[in-house]
Motif scaffolding. Structure first.
Motif, PDB file in Angstrom:
ATOM      1  N   UNK A 152       9.465   5.704  -0.492  1.00  0.00           N
ATOM      2  CA  UNK A 152       9.313   5.223   0.877  1.00  0.00           C
ATOM      3  C   UNK A 152       8.543   6.217   1.734  1.00  0.00           C
ATOM      4  N   UNK A 153       8.756   7.502   1.474  1.00  0.00           N
ATOM      5  CA  UNK A 153       8.066   8.529   2.258  1.00  0.00           C
ATOM      6  C   UNK A 153       6.552   8.420   2.094  1.00  0.00           C
ATOM      7  N   UNK A 154       6.107   8.136   0.872  1.00  0.00           N
ATOM      8  CA  UNK A 154       4.668   7.973   0.635  1.00  0.00           C
ATOM      9  C   UNK A 154       4.135   6.761   1.391  1.00  0.00           C
ATOM     10  N   UNK A 155       4.947   5.701   1.486  1.00  0.00           N
ATOM     11  CA  UNK A 155       4.527   4.506   2.210  1.00  0.00           C
ATOM     12  C   UNK A 155       4.434   4.787   3.709  1.00  0.00           C
ATOM     13  N   UNK A 156       5.377   5.583   4.221  1.00  0.00           N
ATOM     14  CA  UNK A 156       5.345   5.995   5.629  1.00  0.00           C
ATOM     15  C   UNK A 156       4.078   6.804   5.899  1.00  0.00           C
ATOM     16  N   UNK A 157       3.775   7.726   4.983  1.00  0.00           N
ATOM     17  CA  UNK A 157       2.578   8.558   5.145  1.00  0.00           C
ATOM     18  C   UNK A 157       1.311   7.709   5.066  1.00  0.00           C
ATOM     19  N   UNK A 158       1.280   6.753   4.138  1.00  0.00           N
ATOM     20  CA  UNK A 158       0.118   5.861   4.027  1.00  0.00           C
ATOM     21  C   UNK A 158      -0.127   5.115   5.327  1.00  0.00           C
ATOM     22  N   UNK A 159       0.946   4.636   5.944  1.00  0.00           N
ATOM     23  CA  UNK A 159       0.810   3.866   7.178  1.00  0.00           C
ATOM     24  C   UNK A 159       0.254   4.732   8.304  1.00  0.00           C
ATOM     25  N   UNK A 160       0.688   5.985   8.363  1.00  0.00           N
ATOM     26  CA  UNK A 160       0.168   6.908   9.374  1.00  0.00           C
ATOM     27  C   UNK A 160      -1.312   7.214   9.117  1.00  0.00           C
ATOM     28  N   UNK A 161      -1.656   7.435   7.852  1.00  0.00           N
ATOM     29  CA  UNK A 161      -3.053   7.729   7.510  1.00  0.00           C
ATOM     30  C   UNK A 161      -3.962   6.567   7.916  1.00  0.00           C
TER      31      UNK A 161
END
Length: 206
Positions: A152-161
């Motif tokens: 989930x953390x990677x998905x959160x980071x993807x959304x911010x990017x």
């Protein structure tokens, strides 16, 4: 069911959706190395946190009936550098995305979840039906491969990017605004003389 202590690093995505779980939390922007690569040092404390919340569900209507979904909401103010004046500033991000969980990469581009259909996502933002399809594409979920150890953390980071512009700029650069104010009284001297004024001067010379 709410679980604020859920580990954002890994969740059982399919169970999370099936049980309709909810969770929220925050993570320091400095920990999101892909996001902050090339950005200024992020602030400490509250200003340097990304806040997230996630809600799972199994869609009950429309073309996505029976499909597991995650509703992800991310808010943050990452520090970026204006590409016009080179000054750092906080760029506000408040992004919501619907993720449709699939079981393999082969399903990512297969069928209606890819955005090639014309039915829309009936389970979200039904008020948009009155807008003659306006916002239709944004209502389609994004397909992601789910797992019992979903990052989930990677998905959160993807959304911010995805939310931070590649070339960030102030709406109005502070330096430019100040310089414009200081230069205002001198503008008449910089402007080219009016042709009518030149004609007047020639008449007086005669």
């Amino acid at each position: 069911m709410t679980g604020t202590g859920v580990n954002a690093k890994s969740i059982d995505a399919f169970a999370f959706a099936r049980l309709g779980k909810e969770a929220q939390g925050s993570v320091p922007l400095a920990r999101l190395t892909r996001l902050v690569d090339g950005l200024p040092e992020q602030p400490a404390g509250e200003a340097g946190l990304a806040h997230w919340s996630v809600r799972g569900e199994v869609s009950k209507s429309g073309l996505l009936a029976g499909q597991p979904l995650l509703h992800l909401h991310v808010r943050a103010n990452p520090l970026v550098v204006c590409q016009r004046c080179n000054a750092p500033f906080a760029y506000p991000v408040d992004s919501e995305v619907v993720l449709q969980l699939v079981k393999s990469e082969d399903e990512l581009d297969d069928g209606f979840g890819s955005g090639e259909h014309s039915g829309g996502y009936a389970g979200e933002d039904e008020d948009d039906e009155d807008e003659e399809g306006k916002g239709f594409v944004s209502n389609l979920p994004e397909r992601v491969v789910g797992s019992h150890h979903f990052d989930l953390l990677a998905q959160i980071e993807d959304e911010l990017i995805l939310s931070v512009p590649y070339v960030p700029k102030h709406d109005v650069c502070p330096g430019a605004q100040a310089n414009a104010g200081e230069a205002a009284p001198e503008e008449p001297a910089v402007k080219r003389p009016s042709p009518f004024a030149v004609l007047e001067q020639l008449k007086h010379k005669d």
